[in-house]
Motif scaffolding. Structure first.
Motif, PDB file in Angstrom:
ATOM      1  N   ILE A  73       0.852  -1.205   0.000  1.00  0.00           N
ATOM      2  CA  ILE A  73       0.000   0.000   0.000  1.00  0.00           C
ATOM      3  C   ILE A  73       0.883   1.249   0.000  1.00  0.00           C
ATOM      4  O   ILE A  73       0.581   2.234   0.682  1.00  0.00           O
ATOM      5  CB  ILE A  73      -0.976   0.005   1.197  1.00  0.00           C
ATOM      6  CG1 ILE A  73      -0.221  -0.263   2.503  1.00  0.00           C
ATOM      7  CG2 ILE A  73      -2.078  -1.017   1.011  1.00  0.00           C
ATOM      8  CD1 ILE A  73      -1.075   0.034   3.745  1.00  0.00           C
ATOM      9  N   THR A  74       1.917   1.174  -0.781  1.00  0.00           N
ATOM     10  CA  THR A  74       2.855   2.299  -0.864  1.00  0.00           C
ATOM     11  C   THR A  74       2.106   3.612  -1.099  1.00  0.00           C
ATOM     12  O   THR A  74       1.271   3.710  -2.000  1.00  0.00           O
ATOM     13  CB  THR A  74       3.856   2.058  -2.017  1.00  0.00           C
ATOM     14  OG1 THR A  74       4.552   0.838  -1.761  1.00  0.00           O
ATOM     15  CG2 THR A  74       4.866   3.206  -2.122  1.00  0.00           C
ATOM     16  N   GLY A  75       2.409   4.564  -0.287  1.00  0.00           N
ATOM     17  CA  GLY A  75       1.820   5.900  -0.459  1.00  0.00           C
ATOM     18  C   GLY A  75       0.457   6.061   0.160  1.00  0.00           C
ATOM     19  O   GLY A  75      -0.083   7.166   0.220  1.00  0.00           O
ATOM     20  N   LYS A  76      -0.137   4.946   0.623  1.00  0.00           N
ATOM     21  CA  LYS A  76      -1.470   5.046   1.233  1.00  0.00           C
ATOM     22  C   LYS A  76      -1.356   5.058   2.763  1.00  0.00           C
ATOM     23  O   LYS A  76      -0.322   4.743   3.332  1.00  0.00           O
ATOM     24  CB  LYS A  76      -2.329   3.873   0.783  1.00  0.00           C
ATOM     25  CG  LYS A  76      -2.490   3.824  -0.741  1.00  0.00           C
ATOM     26  CD  LYS A  76      -3.509   2.796  -1.172  1.00  0.00           C
ATOM     27  CE  LYS A  76      -3.603   2.776  -2.691  1.00  0.00           C
ATOM     28  NZ  LYS A  76      -4.741   2.001  -3.175  1.00  0.00           N
ATOM     29  N   TYR A  77      -2.463   5.380   3.363  1.00  0.00           N
ATOM     30  CA  TYR A  77      -2.517   5.434   4.817  1.00  0.00           C
ATOM     31  C   TYR A  77      -3.422   4.311   5.313  1.00  0.00           C
ATOM     32  O   TYR A  77      -4.333   3.877   4.604  1.00  0.00           O
ATOM     33  CB  TYR A  77      -3.102   6.772   5.285  1.00  0.00           C
ATOM     34  CG  TYR A  77      -2.180   7.938   5.065  1.00  0.00           C
ATOM     35  CD1 TYR A  77      -1.435   8.464   6.121  1.00  0.00           C
ATOM     36  CD2 TYR A  77      -2.026   8.503   3.795  1.00  0.00           C
ATOM     37  CE1 TYR A  77      -0.580   9.538   5.924  1.00  0.00           C
ATOM     38  CE2 TYR A  77      -1.172   9.568   3.591  1.00  0.00           C
ATOM     39  CZ  TYR A  77      -0.443  10.086   4.659  1.00  0.00           C
ATOM     40  OH  TYR A  77       0.405  11.132   4.470  1.00  0.00           O
TER      41      TYR A  77
END
Lengths: 563, 563
Positions: free
Chosen positions: A47-51
């Motif tokens: 989930i790179t870049g996600k929170y």
């Protein structure tokens, strides 16, 4: 099966910090937060870049007010990141008693959203209420054995607490002895009365509509539930609570929220977004909706991304905008891009189904039933206040010579509340102003809190047709004009809930809305919403019950005609 | 009887604000905070210009380490504003088993300080420990019925948790099923092992000695207990926890604190004063010591000045300096100007009294008992580290030709740990460095965690005299020189606690201190404190048990002589 969330930013609700850690999940629980790698997991979710943040908890909601069964409500709530709600089945309990509570527990079993239950504390709501059931302490306490029952629901009967009514005090005591909490409901109470109310061990309040009201309660130890529903909206008034030193004692609730509103605008997520748009921190909102809600209710192991916590996890494409792309419930994906994934609806036993599906028991109505015999004096008339649940007491000279007093020119309509649980034949009858109906009638089985049959009309014949139709279909909302049913929504479950999906309920509701506005209802009036509260004799000022008009401020029945 | 506190400034622990309100009390509870007047009360206490705050809660303390019975400890604690402590009777349980827990509950009943109990989780502490009792899950769980029992005490056996030892997991499960919490104790644990430990549902930790250690735990959901006792002092290292966003997840504890230290410097109040002197907010400290401690343990109705809360109230002459002039416990004044008011000590049943007063069961010792038969190789020698509980493993060439190896020139003394519960005759024997004794011997029944008899000496005859005297008096600390007992403190209650007042215990302790320093002990060494931990095989590196030397890092018994 071990699932790894990799390369995401974690919203740490204990500190409000954003952490860059991986999260490892097994058997529905978070088992690690840290430097875990692909070799630790069977499945890796990059989930790179996600929170990611914990699933939201709605601390106070009436499922019945959504007109949906719990499973149907879950579908639209989880799509918006709500993985738990705390529901007070007060409405169905007023109709079906303890069977109503049992039904709501059964109908929310094993769905992908945890439905906690607060036991209805005030059934019936007042001595003026002819409800379908009476719930005493002895009817309630065995429910505390359920781990999903968190306590006693909103204690609206604050006079009963202040006067130390023994029935009320026993209900409070039972909850405390069981290690559970008691939810408050005491709008406008202040000073000494509030002290006495809180002293009895009332955990919280969700009825604060001003910051002063909220701060008095918060300083006296209550949790503040910031309510932002479809009708009652307190967020803007309570916005300062998003700042320290207050925010950590607050949680977010919807109380009553309509399906279309949830589908269109969201659920708890929409409250956080609105607060953010008003300049407050998204992270503070997330903390209120997660760990603080858990703390408010004494829930352990939910509401955080931390070892040992339930893997109720939201993946956010954007933190600022709170864009929820995926929702996990105990480690399983249950919603994606705003759409809940399929799950089986709970099975309900035949007995329980029968009990909630056959709640209507009343005589057939004729137009004559609505005839009022004129007397001397003015008529106490219920005055609708747009956008509010309170009503005014208006005094009108009624001209009974035409239409037995109905006067659409002056917007004076007839209102009837018909007892529909025990076939007593009781009916309250009078006048109402402020709706705007020019012809026809509307009727509903949703009328707080006893959910008797309420009918408002510009025509007595249409009133009888509408009322009889609601009875015939076992409950619902019906619009009649010129002797014909022009729109209806069937609510066969206790006369309160549909067995259809949120989309269909919303569509039916829209159709009904169109019809009532065509019949002349003012645009600023939500007729079924207003109608539903016109019979609730705990909200000022003048209300109609099956026993007649109630002067709420003085808590007494009053005659239609006054000197 | 209604008591009114009038004209004071209230420390509101929910918000950190100072309020100018009157406080009304009845039947031990606060019933109102606000505009109450003299006509509302039977008694009025004008505290113009003073502050009031809730009584303090010590979240983790071992009463036995104070050497005082609970009632005597209460006298010195309440004088410093502590109205509740959470005690883990781990020490007495190691001696007397479940009877020890029962005794502590009975001995703390109806005293003017609430003594909450955490059930000892690790009795015995390790498999090397020959304790007086073994406590399994089935010995513990019925105690959860007591409302004063809040959960399972510090779970030191973190390897047992990580390896999912079934006995350990059952104890944890029982606590959770009973709705109680589990205290942690896992110094230096980090990363994956910490995740696994926390995942099992461990609520908190009080062993953090660095800010990084604390922050990892706090972020992973544990409450942090900031410990500042007599020996272990972590406040300065953890000072950043007094700031947001951390402070609201922290509480204050003493763990082990000596009576003289409490009387001279204070208890929880002294931690707050120290934090204040180091630049932190007194109000933050008060919040940690009150409402947050209550939240950490899930306690309701204590820790705040608010309606419905226990009237445990401190009157402060100065907030900045935290000068406590009066202490009220459930509405009754229990301390004034630093002096506890009189109260009756609890009555103990004969059976329970007998059980804890007759804990010694061991053979009579002679000088020969301490003779070591020389072997090849160096001797593993326990090296005391001043100011710390850890020890070093030293390797010495011992010259057995003189005094069987005792060499005061090189500070090599003999140490013995004698099994004293079940008369097994087991004894561990070896050498210790770093105490400084030039002659004589010291002996104590306080030796964590099994509390066997520990003896350190420069003379074997004096060692036997000291050991026999401790046994004869049923436990205590004894100093012998030249064949004579030159000082002693009797600890007849399980060999751990005196039946005297704090003042007398402190005076005896001072006398003993003087004697041991006269015998040559280094000023930087606290001999009985160091001795008490020399037998605890969970703190590195080399410890002495009744079974011999333990290499703590490798958790195995090792021989005295090494190749």
């Amino acid at each position: 099966m071990r699932l790894l969330f990799k390369n995401g930013f974690i919203v740490n609700v204990f500190t409000g910090e954003i952490e860059t850690q991986n999260v490892l999940i097994e058997d529905g629980l978070i088992i690690g937060v840290g430097n875990y790698g692909e070799s630790d997991a069977d499945e890796v979710h990059d989930i790179t870049g996600k929170y990611i943040c914990p699933g939201f908890i709605d601390g106070h909601i009436h499922i019945e007010s959504t007109m949906l069964l719990p499973a149907e409500l879950a579908k639209i709530c989880i799509a918006h990141g709500t993985t738990a709600i705390v529901a007070d089945p007060h409405e169905i309990a007023n109709v079906c008693g303890a069977d109503g509570i049992r039904f709501m527990l059964a109908a929310s079993e094993n769905i992908p959203m945890t439905v906690y239950i607060m036991l209805p504390s005030c059934v019936p709501a007042t001595s003026f209420d002819e409800a379908g059931a009476v719930l005493e302490a002895e009817d309630l306490y065995s429910f505390y054995n359920s781990h999903r029952v968190l306590g006693l629901g909103e204690l609206m009967n604050y006079p009963g607490v202040i006067e130390e009514n023994e029935h009320v005090m026993r209900k409070i005591r039972d909850a405390h002895v069981a290690g559970k909490i008691v939810n408050g409901h005491a709008p406008m109470l202040t000073g000494r009365d509030l002290d006495k109310y809180i002293s009895s061990g009332i955990n919280d309040d969700h009825e604060c509509s001003s910051i002063d009201e909220a701060l008095e309660r918060l300083r006296k130890g209550q949790w503040i539930m910031i309510r932002e529903g479809t009708a009652a909206r307190n967020l803007e008034s309570l916005l300062p609570l998003f700042d320290e030193p207050y925010s950590h004692r607050c949680i977010l609730v919807t109380d009553d929220k309509h399906p279309a509103d949830i589908m269109e605008n969201g659920h708890i997520d929409s409250i956080i977004r609105k607060a953010s748009a008003l300049g407050k921190s998204v992270i503070t909102g997330i903390q209120m909706a997660t760990i603080q809600a858990a703390q408010c209710f004494g829930l352990k192991g939910v509401g955080a991304i931390a070892p040992g916590y339930a893997a109720n996890i939201l993946v956010l494409d954007s933190l600022d905008k709170l864009q929820i792309s995926e929702v996990y419930y105990y480690g399983s994906k249950v919603s994606e891009n705003g759409e809940a994934l399929y799950f089986d609806n709970p099975q309900i036993s035949n007995d329980l189904g029968e009990s909630v599906l056959s709640s209507f028991n009343m005589p057939i109505l004729s137009a004559d039933c609505f005839h009022i015999t004129p007397e001397e004096g003015k008529c106490r008339t219920i005055g609708i206040v747009p956008g509010q649940l309170i009503t005014e007491e208006l005094l009108y000279d009624i001209d009974f010579s035409k239409n037995n007093g109905i006067d659409t020119e002056r917007d004076i309509l007839k209102i009837a509340v018909v007892e529909r649980h025990h076939n007593t034949g009781h009916m309250g009858l009078g006048f109402i102003h402020g709706i705007g109906l020019k012809k026809g009638a509307i009727a509903s089985s949703v009328s707080h809190d006893s959910h008797n049959l309420i009918i408002i009309g510009a025509d007595e014949e249409d009133m009888s047709i509408a009322g009889n139709r609601v009875s015939e279909i076992g409950g619902g909302n019906v619009v009649v004009s010129g002797g014909k049913i022009i729109a209806e929504m069937q609510l066969p479950v206790a006369g309160l809930m549909s067995d259809l999906s949120a989309e269909m309920v919303a569509a039916q509701n829209e159709k009904i809305r169109e019809c009532v506005y065509e019949l002349g209802v003012y645009p600023e009036i939500k007729p079924f919403m207003n109608m539903a509260f016109v019979s609730l004799p705990v909200i000022p000022s003048l209300k109609m019950t099956t026993l007649g008009l109630v002067d709420v401020n003085n808590q007494k029945l009053v005659p239609l005609f006054t000197d």
